[in-house]
Scaffold this active site. Structure first.
Site, PDB file in Angstrom:
ATOM      1  N   LYS A 116       0.928  -1.045   0.051  1.00  0.00           N
ATOM      2  CA  LYS A 116      -0.086  -0.118   0.102  1.00  0.00           C
ATOM      3  C   LYS A 116       0.927   1.239  -0.051  1.00  0.00           C
ATOM      4  O   LYS A 116       0.507   2.349  -0.616  1.00  0.00           O
ATOM      5  CB  LYS A 116      -1.037   0.009   1.156  1.00  0.00           C
ATOM      6  CG  LYS A 116      -1.975  -1.355   1.013  1.00  0.00           C
ATOM      7  CD  LYS A 116      -2.821  -1.435   2.371  1.00  0.00           C
ATOM      8  CE  LYS A 116      -3.883  -0.215   2.805  1.00  0.00           C
ATOM      9  NZ  LYS A 116      -4.675  -0.634   3.835  1.00  0.00           N
ATOM     10  N   GLY A 165      -8.879  -4.571   7.052  1.00  0.00           N
ATOM     11  CA  GLY A 165      -9.108  -3.412   8.355  1.00  0.00           C
ATOM     12  C   GLY A 165      -8.323  -3.957   9.373  1.00  0.00           C
ATOM     13  O   GLY A 165      -8.265  -3.166  10.515  1.00  0.00           O
ATOM     14  N   GLU A 200      -0.422   7.826   7.782  1.00  0.00           N
ATOM     15  CA  GLU A 200      -1.226   8.746   7.168  1.00  0.00           C
ATOM     16  C   GLU A 200      -1.963   9.520   8.227  1.00  0.00           C
ATOM     17  O   GLU A 200      -2.200   9.343   9.244  1.00  0.00           O
ATOM     18  CB  GLU A 200      -2.550   8.023   6.362  1.00  0.00           C
ATOM     19  CG  GLU A 200      -2.291   7.278   5.028  1.00  0.00           C
ATOM     20  CD  GLU A 200      -3.436   6.633   4.252  1.00  0.00           C
ATOM     21  OE1 GLU A 200      -3.151   5.958   3.414  1.00  0.00           O
ATOM     22  OE2 GLU A 200      -4.409   6.780   4.984  1.00  0.00           O
ATOM     23  N   LYS A 201      -2.170  10.784   7.376  1.00  0.00           N
ATOM     24  CA  LYS A 201      -3.018  11.614   8.279  1.00  0.00           C
ATOM     25  C   LYS A 201      -4.384  11.257   8.609  1.00  0.00           C
ATOM     26  O   LYS A 201      -4.917  10.650   7.433  1.00  0.00           O
ATOM     27  CB  LYS A 201      -3.281  13.028   7.356  1.00  0.00           C
ATOM     28  CG  LYS A 201      -4.096  14.269   7.989  1.00  0.00           C
ATOM     29  CD  LYS A 201      -3.335  14.920   9.090  1.00  0.00           C
ATOM     30  CE  LYS A 201      -4.267  15.901   9.788  1.00  0.00           C
ATOM     31  NZ  LYS A 201      -3.768  16.296  10.993  1.00  0.00           N
ATOM     32  N   GLU A 275      -9.944   2.733  -4.185  1.00  0.00           N
ATOM     33  CA  GLU A 275     -10.372   3.476  -3.011  1.00  0.00           C
ATOM     34  C   GLU A 275     -10.053   4.847  -2.577  1.00  0.00           C
ATOM     35  O   GLU A 275      -8.896   4.821  -2.773  1.00  0.00           O
ATOM     36  CB  GLU A 275     -10.409   2.336  -1.985  1.00  0.00           C
ATOM     37  CG  GLU A 275     -10.993   0.992  -1.939  1.00  0.00           C
ATOM     38  CD  GLU A 275     -11.080   0.060  -0.724  1.00  0.00           C
ATOM     39  OE1 GLU A 275     -11.853  -0.777  -0.779  1.00  0.00           O
ATOM     40  OE2 GLU A 275     -10.064   0.299   0.129  1.00  0.00           O
ATOM     41  N   ARG A 292      -8.674  -6.951  -7.528  1.00  0.00           N
ATOM     42  CA  ARG A 292      -9.922  -8.219  -7.656  1.00  0.00           C
ATOM     43  C   ARG A 292     -11.073  -8.055  -7.822  1.00  0.00           C
ATOM     44  O   ARG A 292     -11.454  -6.944  -7.567  1.00  0.00           O
ATOM     45  CB  ARG A 292      -9.419  -9.220  -6.297  1.00  0.00           C
ATOM     46  CG  ARG A 292      -9.686  -8.268  -5.098  1.00  0.00           C
ATOM     47  CD  ARG A 292      -9.742  -9.033  -3.706  1.00  0.00           C
ATOM     48  NE  ARG A 292      -9.548  -7.886  -2.534  1.00  0.00           N
ATOM     49  CZ  ARG A 292     -10.441  -7.535  -2.230  1.00  0.00           C
ATOM     50  NH1 ARG A 292     -11.536  -7.460  -2.635  1.00  0.00           N
ATOM     51  NH2 ARG A 292     -10.131  -6.442  -1.078  1.00  0.00           N
ATOM     52  N   VAL A 295     -16.582  -7.866  -2.769  1.00  0.00           N
ATOM     53  CA  VAL A 295     -17.556  -8.156  -2.190  1.00  0.00           C
ATOM     54  C   VAL A 295     -18.935  -7.456  -2.776  1.00  0.00           C
ATOM     55  O   VAL A 295     -19.990  -8.053  -3.059  1.00  0.00           O
ATOM     56  CB  VAL A 295     -17.359  -8.002  -0.573  1.00  0.00           C
ATOM     57  CG1 VAL A 295     -18.906  -8.476   0.153  1.00  0.00           C
ATOM     58  CG2 VAL A 295     -16.560  -9.190   0.204  1.00  0.00           C
ATOM     59  N   ARG A 338     -24.644  -6.859   4.084  1.00  0.00           N
ATOM     60  CA  ARG A 338     -23.854  -8.046   4.018  1.00  0.00           C
ATOM     61  C   ARG A 338     -24.290  -8.791   5.436  1.00  0.00           C
ATOM     62  O   ARG A 338     -24.524  -8.193   6.643  1.00  0.00           O
ATOM     63  CB  ARG A 338     -22.411  -7.685   4.322  1.00  0.00           C
ATOM     64  CG  ARG A 338     -21.555  -7.216   3.494  1.00  0.00           C
ATOM     65  CD  ARG A 338     -20.175  -7.136   3.738  1.00  0.00           C
ATOM     66  NE  ARG A 338     -19.497  -6.201   2.746  1.00  0.00           N
ATOM     67  CZ  ARG A 338     -18.240  -6.167   2.609  1.00  0.00           C
ATOM     68  NH1 ARG A 338     -17.507  -7.037   3.281  1.00  0.00           N
ATOM     69  NH2 ARG A 338     -17.663  -5.611   1.680  1.00  0.00           N
TER      70      ARG A 338
HETATM   71  P1  ADP Z   1      -7.800  -2.256   4.665  1.00  0.00           P
HETATM   72  O1  ADP Z   1      -6.949  -2.434   3.564  1.00  0.00           O
HETATM   73  O2  ADP Z   1      -7.271  -2.691   5.756  1.00  0.00           O
HETATM   74  O3  ADP Z   1      -9.326  -2.391   4.421  1.00  0.00           O
HETATM   75  P2  ADP Z   1      -7.960   0.640   4.247  1.00  0.00           P
HETATM   76  O4  ADP Z   1      -6.699   1.455   4.025  1.00  0.00           O
HETATM   77  O5  ADP Z   1      -8.977   0.366   3.087  1.00  0.00           O
HETATM   78  O6  ADP Z   1      -7.640  -0.470   4.759  1.00  0.00           O
HETATM   79  O7  ADP Z   1      -8.988   1.534   5.179  1.00  0.00           O
HETATM   80  C1  ADP Z   1     -10.143   0.784   5.612  1.00  0.00           C
HETATM   81  C2  ADP Z   1     -10.964   1.852   6.327  1.00  0.00           C
HETATM   82  O8  ADP Z   1     -10.397   2.957   7.377  1.00  0.00           O
HETATM   83  C3  ADP Z   1     -11.638   3.174   5.312  1.00  0.00           C
HETATM   84  O9  ADP Z   1     -12.584   2.708   4.682  1.00  0.00           O
HETATM   85  C4  ADP Z   1     -11.618   4.176   6.293  1.00  0.00           C
HETATM   86  O10 ADP Z   1     -13.031   3.957   7.170  1.00  0.00           O
HETATM   87  C5  ADP Z   1     -10.757   4.188   7.302  1.00  0.00           C
HETATM   88  N1  ADP Z   1      -9.473   4.836   6.671  1.00  0.00           N
HETATM   89  C6  ADP Z   1      -8.407   4.554   6.119  1.00  0.00           C
HETATM   90  N2  ADP Z   1      -7.649   5.534   5.972  1.00  0.00           N
HETATM   91  C7  ADP Z   1      -7.883   6.390   6.707  1.00  0.00           C
HETATM   92  C8  ADP Z   1      -7.528   7.722   6.975  1.00  0.00           C
HETATM   93  N3  ADP Z   1      -6.305   8.283   6.491  1.00  0.00           N
HETATM   94  N4  ADP Z   1      -8.228   8.580   7.724  1.00  0.00           N
HETATM   95  C9  ADP Z   1      -9.509   8.257   8.002  1.00  0.00           C
HETATM   96  N5  ADP Z   1      -9.941   7.061   7.842  1.00  0.00           N
HETATM   97  C10 ADP Z   1      -9.155   6.091   7.335  1.00  0.00           C
END
Ligand code: ADP
Length: 451
Positions: A116, A165, A200-201, A275, A292, A295, A338
């Site tokens: 990532k 997550g 990340e912020k 995303e 991929r 869901v 879901r």
């Molecule tokens: P994963 O790959 O584990 O699903 P993601 O990077 O897609 O992780 O992030 C999952 C969720 O976490 C996002 O949909 C959002 O709700 C929250 N999130 C991720 N990054 C941030 C961010 N920088 N600030 C606020 N919320 C975030």
């Protein structure tokens, strides 16, 4: 077209892929663990091969056994579904060695987007906005502290190879940084085999908006609009919908263009999802790319009429994507809930067991994708999702009303589910007004819990 495809997955997605193969007159090989001998996907497929014992790592994550099953049955291709080995570079690589087509993007793209931190660097280089954060994995606490100070708290720690997550930590102040970093690293190491994390912020109350794309092997890429997945329980999606109430046609075009730019910059092929987080001012930021099928893909299928799984197969077989961007119409509104074998009244504790009753709704605009039926056993070894209910209607209020009726008509016995929880979300006034963000369930938790 392929003669025979092996489906390296279980549950509803395996059944969904079998359906698509059958429509295209492709033979199917299911794989199953000892716990899944009588599973629906095994019964639906033309052939089935046992690939190991019940634990995921011994069967559905056992690439060697899956490849052997493909070779023994004479399959030409492997469809990995989602989860399990779907984003595993090594499986794609081994498929090539075994002269099997891996139904997904080129392996090098999987590797690049699977990291990532690297994905962030790559798409930013292509001019796509990313959430402010570290360019690489963080070396140590000192480096993390410097980056966090520069970004300003709160920040988020994420596993470079993360997903689902896991390995995510929110840090609100400098004191919490060191222990959170340690925890995130440990979780990442055990879940993904690498303790590398990046920062990340942490955006305040964003919406999760993702864009579906399709790219053929001849350089043609289109997007199929957005899905909003802001209703999340502990960073895991629970309800998805399209279109997002926060996305107007102009923003849709900009998001779509950014997604296409991101995937074209890496030579992406097949179906994928880009995303983004969208803030309240309408600014969007890339977070990751999923290489991929997802869901929540049926939401897009209901809205556009495009069969994404069929296109995955057709693209992998070398067919040209004969759809132009201008031919993609976004018709009406679609929602997906879901359905989990988990107790929505008690913090979603898993509720395994034998399903003694299984009556699912049907009717105009209602689709139920599931991998179980009456008599199926829900095992603790696997993901607790037993079904997805997708409802389409000409507009959002009617789609919600249809979903409420559909869920109320669903009768499941033997296991507990989160259907009552879904009904409370659907009935929530903020939800109905489309006032969503990724903290929706935390904020409205008091309203949601206990009914
Ligand atoms: P994963 O790959 O584990 O699903 P993601 O990077 O897609 O992780 O992030 C999952 C969720 O976490 C996002 O949909 C959002 O709700 C929250 N999130 C991720 N990054 C941030 C961010 N920088 N600030 C606020 N919320 C975030």
């Amino acid at each position: 077209m392929f003669d025979k495809v092996l489906i390296a997955n279980r549950g509803e997605i395996a059944c969904r892929i079998i359906q698509a193969c059958r429509e295209l007159k492709i033979g199917t090989v299911a794989v199953y663990s000892e716990a899944d001998r009588d599973a629906l996907h095994v019964r639906l497929a033309d052939e089935a091969v046992c690939i190991g014992s019940a634990p995921n790592r011994d069967s559905y994550l056992n690439a060697a056994n899956i490849l052997s099953a493909a070779v023994i049955t004479g399959a030409d291709a492997i469809h990995p579904g989602y989860g399990n080995l779907s984003e595993d570079y090594n499986l794609a690589d081994a498929c090539q060695e075994c002269k099997l087509k891996f139904i997904g993007p080129p392996k090098e793209v999987m590797r690049q987007m699977g990291d990532k931190a690297e994905a962030r660097r790559t798409v930013r280089g292509a001019g796509v906005p990313v959430v402010p954060g570290s360019d690489n994995g963080v070396k140590d606490v000192r480096a993390a502290r410097e980056i966090a100070e520069a970004l300003g708290y709160p920040i988020m720690i994420k596993a470079s190879l993360g997903g689902g997550g896991r390995g995510i930590r929110v840090v609100h102040n400098p004191e919490a940084l060191s222990p959170s970093l340690e925890q995130a690293r440990m979780e990442a190491r055990s879940a993904f085999g690498s303790g590398e994390v990046y920062l990340e912020k942490y955006l305040a109350n964003p919406r999760h908006i993702e864009v579906q794309i399709l790219a053929d092997e001849h350089g043609h890429t289109i997007h199929l609009g957005e899905r909003e997945c802001s209703i999340q329980y502990r960073h895991q999606k629970l309800i998805e919908e399209s279109p997002s109430v926060a996305v107007n046609p102009r923003l849709r075009t900009r998001l779509g263009e950014a997604a296409v730019k991101a995937v074209e910059s890496v030579g992406y092929r097949n179906a994928g999802t880009v995303e983004f987080l969208l803030d309240s001012r309408g600014h969007f930021y890339f977070i990751e790319m999923n290489t991929r099928i997802q869901v929540e893909h049926p939401v897009t299928e209901m809205l556009t009429g495009v069969d994404l799984v069929a296109w995955q197969l057709r693209i992998a077989a070398g067919e040209r994507l004969d759809l132009e961007q201008g031919q993609i119409w976004f018709n009406g509104h679609a929602l997906e809930c879901r359905i989990l074998a988990a107790d929505g009244e008690r913090n979603f504790v898993p509720s395994p067991g034998a399903i003694t009753r299984w009556e699912v709704p049907s009717g105009p605009g209602i689709r139920v994708d599931s991998g179980v039926t009456c008599g199926s056993v829900v095992s603790t070894h696997y993901d607790p999702m037993v079904a997805k209910v997708i409802c389409w209607a000409p507009d959002r209020p009617r789609a919600i009303a249809r979903m409420e009726a559909a869920l109320a008509n669903m009768r499941i016995g033997g296991i507990r589910t989160n259907i009552p929880y879904h009904l409370r979300i659907l009935g929530n006034a903020y939800f109905r007004r489309g006032e969503l963000d990724t903290h929706f369930l935390e904020r409205h938790g008091a309203v949601m819990e206990g009914g």
